[in-house]
Scaffold this motif. Structure first.
Motif, PDB file in Angstrom:
ATOM      1  N   GLY A  23       0.796  -1.216   0.000  1.00 25.97           N
ATOM      2  CA  GLY A  23       0.000   0.000   0.000  1.00 25.97           C
ATOM      3  C   GLY A  23       0.833   1.272   0.000  1.00 25.97           C
ATOM      4  N   ARG A  24       1.997   1.208   0.661  1.00 20.27           N
ATOM      5  CA  ARG A  24       2.773   2.451   0.764  1.00 20.27           C
ATOM      6  C   ARG A  24       3.486   2.793  -0.530  1.00 20.27           C
ATOM      7  N   TYR A  25       3.480   1.877  -1.515  1.00 19.63           N
ATOM      8  CA  TYR A  25       4.075   2.218  -2.810  1.00 19.63           C
ATOM      9  C   TYR A  25       3.030   2.673  -3.813  1.00 19.63           C
ATOM     10  N   SER A  26       1.773   2.723  -3.387  1.00 16.21           N
ATOM     11  CA  SER A  26       0.741   2.898  -4.405  1.00 16.21           C
ATOM     12  C   SER A  26       0.266   4.334  -4.521  1.00 16.21           C
ATOM     13  N   ASN A  27       0.953   5.285  -3.897  1.00 25.44           N
ATOM     14  CA  ASN A  27       0.586   6.696  -4.000  1.00 25.44           C
ATOM     15  C   ASN A  27      -0.859   6.951  -3.613  1.00 25.44           C
ATOM     16  N   GLY A  28      -1.349   6.219  -2.622  1.00 29.51           N
ATOM     17  CA  GLY A  28      -2.706   6.477  -2.151  1.00 29.51           C
ATOM     18  C   GLY A  28      -3.789   5.866  -3.013  1.00 29.51           C
ATOM     19  N   ASP A  29      -3.405   5.183  -4.110  1.00 31.26           N
ATOM     20  CA  ASP A  29      -4.417   4.594  -4.977  1.00 31.26           C
ATOM     21  C   ASP A  29      -4.672   3.165  -4.509  1.00 31.26           C
ATOM     22  N   THR A  30      -5.383   3.037  -3.378  1.00 25.94           N
ATOM     23  CA  THR A  30      -5.510   1.733  -2.745  1.00 25.94           C
ATOM     24  C   THR A  30      -6.915   1.159  -2.885  1.00 25.94           C
ATOM     25  N   ALA A  31      -7.694   1.710  -3.823  1.00 24.51           N
ATOM     26  CA  ALA A  31      -9.081   1.248  -3.971  1.00 24.51           C
ATOM     27  C   ALA A  31      -9.123  -0.253  -4.263  1.00 24.51           C
ATOM     28  N   SER A  32      -8.072  -0.794  -4.898  1.00 18.42           N
ATOM     29  CA  SER A  32      -8.118  -2.202  -5.297  1.00 18.42           C
ATOM     30  C   SER A  32      -8.111  -3.141  -4.090  1.00 18.42           C
ATOM     31  N   PHE A  33      -7.700  -2.663  -2.906  1.00 25.33           N
ATOM     32  CA  PHE A  33      -7.764  -3.509  -1.706  1.00 25.33           C
ATOM     33  C   PHE A  33      -9.206  -3.856  -1.346  1.00 25.33           C
ATOM     34  N   PHE A  34     -10.154  -3.111  -1.898  1.00 21.12           N
ATOM     35  CA  PHE A  34     -11.538  -3.293  -1.496  1.00 21.12           C
ATOM     36  C   PHE A  34     -12.328  -4.106  -2.513  1.00 21.12           C
ATOM     37  N   GLY A  35     -11.617  -4.859  -3.344  1.00 20.54           N
ATOM     38  CA  GLY A  35     -12.281  -5.726  -4.315  1.00 20.54           C
ATOM     39  C   GLY A  35     -12.904  -6.925  -3.620  1.00 20.54           C
ATOM     40  N   ARG A  36     -13.119  -7.990  -4.391  1.00 20.68           N
ATOM     41  CA  ARG A  36     -13.740  -9.179  -3.828  1.00 20.68           C
ATOM     42  C   ARG A  36     -12.678 -10.208  -3.477  1.00 20.68           C
ATOM     43  N   PRO A  37     -12.983 -11.090  -2.507  1.00 21.20           N
ATOM     44  CA  PRO A  37     -12.049 -12.183  -2.225  1.00 21.20           C
ATOM     45  C   PRO A  37     -11.920 -13.074  -3.463  1.00 21.20           C
ATOM     46  N   GLU A  38     -10.908 -13.931  -3.452  1.00 26.19           N
ATOM     47  CA  GLU A  38     -10.667 -14.824  -4.574  1.00 26.19           C
ATOM     48  C   GLU A  38     -11.873 -15.735  -4.818  1.00 26.19           C
ATOM     49  N   ASP A  39     -11.940 -16.293  -6.026  1.00 25.19           N
ATOM     50  CA  ASP A  39     -13.035 -17.208  -6.350  1.00 25.19           C
ATOM     51  C   ASP A  39     -12.695 -18.644  -5.988  1.00 25.19           C
ATOM     52  N   VAL A  40     -11.396 -18.964  -5.954  1.00 27.10           N
ATOM     53  CA  VAL A  40     -10.994 -20.338  -5.689  1.00 27.10           C
ATOM     54  C   VAL A  40      -9.955 -20.344  -4.569  1.00 27.10           C
ATOM     55  N   PHE A  41     -10.168 -21.208  -3.585  1.00 24.37           N
ATOM     56  CA  PHE A  41      -9.198 -21.396  -2.502  1.00 24.37           C
ATOM     57  C   PHE A  41      -8.706 -22.831  -2.605  1.00 24.37           C
ATOM     58  N   VAL A  42      -7.399 -23.014  -2.604  1.00 18.84           N
ATOM     59  CA  VAL A  42      -6.868 -24.347  -2.845  1.00 18.84           C
ATOM     60  C   VAL A  42      -5.750 -24.600  -1.837  1.00 18.84           C
ATOM     61  N   PRO A  43      -5.601 -25.846  -1.334  1.00 12.36           N
ATOM     62  CA  PRO A  43      -4.530 -26.110  -0.375  1.00 12.36           C
ATOM     63  C   PRO A  43      -3.169 -25.749  -0.981  1.00 12.36           C
ATOM     64  N   PHE A  44      -2.330 -25.136  -0.174  1.00 14.61           N
ATOM     65  CA  PHE A  44      -1.081 -24.608  -0.712  1.00 14.61           C
ATOM     66  C   PHE A  44      -0.244 -25.689  -1.401  1.00 14.61           C
ATOM     67  N   ALA A  45      -0.132 -26.873  -0.772  1.00 17.12           N
ATOM     68  CA  ALA A  45       0.723 -27.915  -1.337  1.00 17.12           C
ATOM     69  C   ALA A  45       0.187 -28.386  -2.682  1.00 17.12           C
ATOM     70  N   ALA A  46      -1.154 -28.539  -2.774  1.00 13.93           N
ATOM     71  CA  ALA A  46      -1.745 -28.952  -4.045  1.00 13.93           C
ATOM     72  C   ALA A  46      -1.515 -27.875  -5.097  1.00 13.93           C
ATOM     73  N   ALA A  47      -1.597 -26.595  -4.674  1.00 12.01           N
ATOM     74  CA  ALA A  47      -1.402 -25.501  -5.618  1.00 12.01           C
ATOM     75  C   ALA A  47       0.023 -25.491  -6.170  1.00 12.01           C
ATOM     76  N   GLU A  48       0.987 -25.857  -5.308  1.00 11.34           N
ATOM     77  CA  GLU A  48       2.366 -25.941  -5.801  1.00 11.34           C
ATOM     78  C   GLU A  48       2.451 -26.901  -6.980  1.00 11.34           C
ATOM     79  N   ASP A  49       1.740 -28.045  -6.855  1.00 11.50           N
ATOM     80  CA  ASP A  49       1.762 -29.033  -7.932  1.00 11.50           C
ATOM     81  C   ASP A  49       1.013 -28.543  -9.161  1.00 11.50           C
ATOM     82  N   LEU A  50      -0.093 -27.832  -8.925  1.00 11.13           N
ATOM     83  CA  LEU A  50      -0.974 -27.472 -10.035  1.00 11.13           C
ATOM     84  C   LEU A  50      -0.553 -26.183 -10.738  1.00 11.13           C
ATOM     85  N   VAL A  51      -0.161 -25.186  -9.948  1.00 13.19           N
ATOM     86  CA  VAL A  51       0.029 -23.841 -10.500  1.00 13.19           C
ATOM     87  C   VAL A  51       1.466 -23.623 -10.979  1.00 13.19           C
ATOM     88  N   GLY A  52       2.410 -24.385 -10.411  1.00 14.06           N
ATOM     89  CA  GLY A  52       3.799 -24.256 -10.838  1.00 14.06           C
ATOM     90  C   GLY A  52       4.348 -22.877 -10.547  1.00 14.06           C
TER      91      GLY A  52
END
Lengths: 407, 441
Positions: free
Chosen positions: B200-229
């Motif tokens: 946030g401190r690098y964004s020159n006050g343009d922090t509106a994007s922090f107020f978007g929506r949460p992610e659509d997909v939540f995946v276990p971290f270890a499985a994501a390592e295998d899938l997302v690379g």
């Protein structure tokens, strides 16, 4: 005009006059600063990027099971050939990051390879030999990359010795003030030779202080399409939509199943528009606030002046009876308003300056340029005269016979 | 007496409709402008995890091996540091996070694949952040360890792909692997999406994007390592990294966050010393250069550090209050004119025995009535202002609604402003000398 008489009359309404003065002063301060903020936003929105934006379109292709690095590079060459063949296309390239796009890649650039050397963050553009032409960039000094200087991304990152770089004038002036930059060495990916200086090229999006916006450099890199986006230069700006449609068809036909959709194809102008929409909304909001504020101030002036006119009906009648013309009465109220407005404006100037100091501290704004002060003063003088006109005309219409009546 | 004054006030307001309208409009506009911006500021600066935020912390170490980068830790950590801290399990709960945008297909739905924002995290994420479930539940720590290919999806995505029905047990295709849905979240809109706040401190006050929506997909971290690379979003890298040939896990890049829950002060102190000893140990091993460069902020402190309220919003708030101040001056002036014009009437009341206090009270009741009318107008203008904000192209647009608290504040502010505006004119009116006024009548 008998300013002394007006002053002594005003002295009898110290509180009301004080309120009007305060209201005008506040309006003046807020309007001046709001005008300044609007000017600041407009200036920001009109910053040139150095790219010929009217003739550029871009396409992002989702990579789906890309295969080996060589296969992707081969596919990229096939795609580029297909894009070049579309009627209306002047040239097509791959670029690592697009103007007004979401991602920004930058490196610390310094004048020595010592770890403690002071560095500035400079954004890096990478692309093939056609890129400069595709974007319509202009050289201020030096020359473009030679055809045999283009490398792969891996070769650049591993710091292959002596890779050439083209920097912008802004970077050159920061690193080599007063000297020609061409032929010098900077340290970005190992040691890089400066072969050219661009007139202007900017960061994809603002990052860091405003002065950094023009800090950019280019490297000669042949990128696979998966590492960036296709940028296309059209011959005629009116053909942009047709070229986008043609490019989507050509890419679908030129390779395996990929994520190719009009959702990720833009003209650069629409991207600029999107990037600055918050600034535009804020500028309109400020315009709206200024107008409302002036209306409210005018209402205050009308209200109080009407009250004074009603209160002084008898005195006005007496003045008219002993020889004052309608013009005299009209001018009396106008002069009175002018005096009050002037007092308000003088106080307002001080307030304007104070608010500007606050804004400078909290919002990285510059100092308010002097010409906003007379502009704000003029606006409020005119507003005051317009607002007082109605009540003053009513006062001038008071017949002299009022003086002879008891109520 | 109050009812009588109210009646008098109504009569007086009716007598000069134009002046009354001007005052009501001035207050309404001032209240409308300031309440619109105040509501936005209030919504954007609130606590995203009320009641729990004081127990949530964000530990950080500086993984840089170079002695030249002493600037406080980066906003996220490298793989090694984050994994070490997470697997030590020294907190009551702990969740890793890493973001990626991944291609998602729903086999059999006939829809083309989508690019969806995805969060790779660990089992504690859902209980720690109170994520509400509509169907199913989150995954277990065993799923994290076993690299199980399961996902939790958002309510939005469930509506888009399955029309909102219970989709637990169905299979999705995440990049190139099949994943099974184990949970569907109920609508969940933390503002900001606090666990993703960084930079946030690098964004020159343009922090509106922090107020978007949460992610659509939540995946276990270890499985994501295998899938997302290597497709995770990296925050920054302290050295060159050849993404085609080396894994993100071994790269000199920072891209993972760790959130921990610490239930009491002793545990917080304990975790701080654990963090310090971990960094010291890594320094002895020669992996990092700055052992003392660790940091652990609480959730609210971290949001503050990242200046999550966009600077445009703060600017608008100041502007609105300057506006309200001008409306206040305006109303004082108009009320003064109104009360003093009634000098004769007040003189009569005083001559008939009304005390100064009674005249003062009568004037204030009139001012308060104007405030209530202005409050109604201000409330309508606030609704209009928030409607306009909802049409703006900002990430927080859909949050801009008036709740009960702000609705009450609207009227409170309107009445307070009008009483404040009425005080001075009422004082002047109550000091009118009866004799002088009666003479003129």
């Amino acid at each position: 005009m008998h300013f002394r008489h007006i002053l002594s009359a005003l002295g009898r309404h110290r509180i009301a006059v004080g309120l009007l003065v305060l209201e005008i002063a506040f309006s003046c301060a807020v309007v001046c600063n709001a005008l300044f903020l609007i000017g600041d936003r407009l200036e920001r929105m009109q910053r040139p990027s150095g790219v010929d934006e009217a003739h550029v379109v871009e396409l992002f292709i989702g990579s789906v099971t890309p295969g080996s690095a060589d296969a992707v590079m081969a596919q990229t060459r096939t795609d580029l050939a297909a894009l070049q063949a579309i009627p209306g296309v002047a040239s097509a390239s791959v670029i690592n990051q697009t103007l007004f796009g979401n991602s920004l890649s930058s490196s610390g650039v310094s004048l020595s390879d010592a770890a403690k050397a002071p560095s500035i963050p400079v954004t890096q553009y990478m692309g093939d030999a056609r890129l400069a032409g595709t974007l319509g960039l202009k050289l201020a000094a030096g020359q473009w990359f030679k055809p045999d200087e283009f490398v792969t991304r891996e070769q650049l990152i591993s710091g292959s010795p002596g890779l050439p770089v083209i920097i912008t004038k802004a970077v050159a002036e920061h690193l080599f003030p007063g000297q020609p930059a061409v032929g010098k060495t900077i340290y970005a990916f190992g040691a890089n030779r400066v072969v050219g200086v661009l007139d202007r090229l900017v960061q994809p999006r603002d990052s860091g202080p405003a002065a950094y916006y023009g800090y950019a450099m280019m490297f000669p890199v042949n990128l696979p399409y998966t590492e960036g986006a296709y940028v296309i230069r059209v011959k005629d700006a009116s053909q942009r939509e047709a070229v986008i449609q043609g490019a989507l068809r050509a890419l679908k036909a030129s390779g395996p199943m990929r994520l190719i959709t009009p959702k990720y194809a833009f003209t650069l102008e629409s991207q600029r528009d999107k990037y600055y929409r918050n600034d535009r909304a804020m500028a309109w909001l400020l315009v709206g606030v200024c107008l409302l504020l002036l209306v409210v101030t005018a209402v205050g002036i009308v209200g109080l002046t009407s009250f004074w006119v009603a209160q002084r009906r008898r005195q006005i009648g007496i003045r008219r009876a002993i020889g004052a013309t309608r013009g005299d009465i009209l001018r009396y109220f106008q002069a009175e308003n002018f005096l009050i407005a002037t007092l308000g404006i003088v106080l307002g100037m001080v307030l304007t300056y104070g608010i500007n100091l606050l804004l400078m501290r909290h919002y990285e704004l510059g100092r308010l340029p002097g010409y906003y002060l007379p502009l704000g003063a003029l606006v409020l003088w005119v507003l005051g005269q317009l607002a007082v006109l109605g009540p003053a005309l009513r006062a001038a219409a008071v017949p002299p016979v009022v003086a002879t009546r008891s109520v | 007496m109050f009812v009588y004054y109210l009646d008098l006030a109504l009569r007086s307001l009716k007598r000069n409709k134009v002046l009354t309208a001007l005052m009501v409009i001035a207050i309404a506009v001032g209240i409308g402008a300031s309440m619109t911006t105040l509501t936005v500021t209030y919504l954007l600066s609130g606590d995203p995890l009320p009641g729990r935020s004081q127990r949530i912390f964000y530990p950080q170490v500086n993984p840089s091996p170079h002695a030249s980068t002493k600037h406080g830790p980066w906003d996220v950590m490298d793989y090694r540091s984050a994994m070490d801290l997470w697997s030590a399990r020294r907190a009551d709960r702990q969740a890793l996070i890493a973001n990626a945008t991944v291609k998602l297909g729903a086999p059999g739905s006939g829809r083309p694949p989508l690019m969806v924002p995805t969060l790779a995290t660990t089992a504690d994420f859902f209980p720690m952040f109170d994520a509400p479930f509509r169907y199913g539940r989150g995954w277990s720590a065993d799923d994290d360890a076993g690299r199980t290919r399961v996902v939790v999806i958002s309510d939005d995505l469930n509506r888009k792909l399955f029309g909102g029905e219970d989709s637990v047990g169905r299979t999705l295709r995440l990049k190139d692997g099949d994943v099974r849905i184990v949970g569907v979240l109920a609508p969940w809109r933390p503002s900001p999406v606090f666990y993703d706040v960084r930079g946030g401190r690098y964004s020159n006050g343009d922090t509106a994007s922090f107020f978007g929506r949460p992610e659509d997909v939540f995946v276990p971290f270890a499985a994501a390592e295998d899938l997302v690379g290597n497709d995770f979003d990296a925050f920054t890298c302290w050295a060159g990294w050849d993404s085609a040939n080396a894994s993100l896990q071994s790269s000199p890049c920072v891209w993972m966050g760790l959130w921990v829950q610490l239930d009491d002060a002793a545990k917080v102190a304990g975790y701080r010393s654990f963090l310090a000893s971990y960094a010291a140990q890594q320094k002895t091993l020669g992996r990092i250069a700055y052992a003392e460069d660790t940091r652990m902020m609480g959730l609210m402190q971290w949001l503050d550090f990242n200046q999550v309220v966009p600077s445009d919003v703060r600017l608008q708030t100041w502007l609105a209050f300057a506006f309200l101040a001008i409306c206040l001056f305006n109303t004082v002036g108009l009320l003064l004119a109104k009360f003093l014009r009634r000098g004769g009437e007040i003189g009569v009341r005083r001559a008939l025995g009304a005390t100064r206090r009674a005249v003062f009270a009568q004037c204030l009741v009139e001012a308060g009535l104007i405030g209530v009318l202005g409050g109604v107008g201000g409330w309508l203008l606030t609704l209009l202002g928030l409607w306009l904000i909802r049409r703006q192209p900002v990430a927080y647009a859909d949050l801009a609604r008036l709740d009960v608290a702000m609705f009450l504040v609207t009227f409170g502010l309107a009445v307070a402003v009008s009483l404040l505006a009425g005080a001075l004119p009422a004082m002047r009116a109550s000091r009118i000398a009866p004799a002088l006024q009666l003479k003129v009548l």
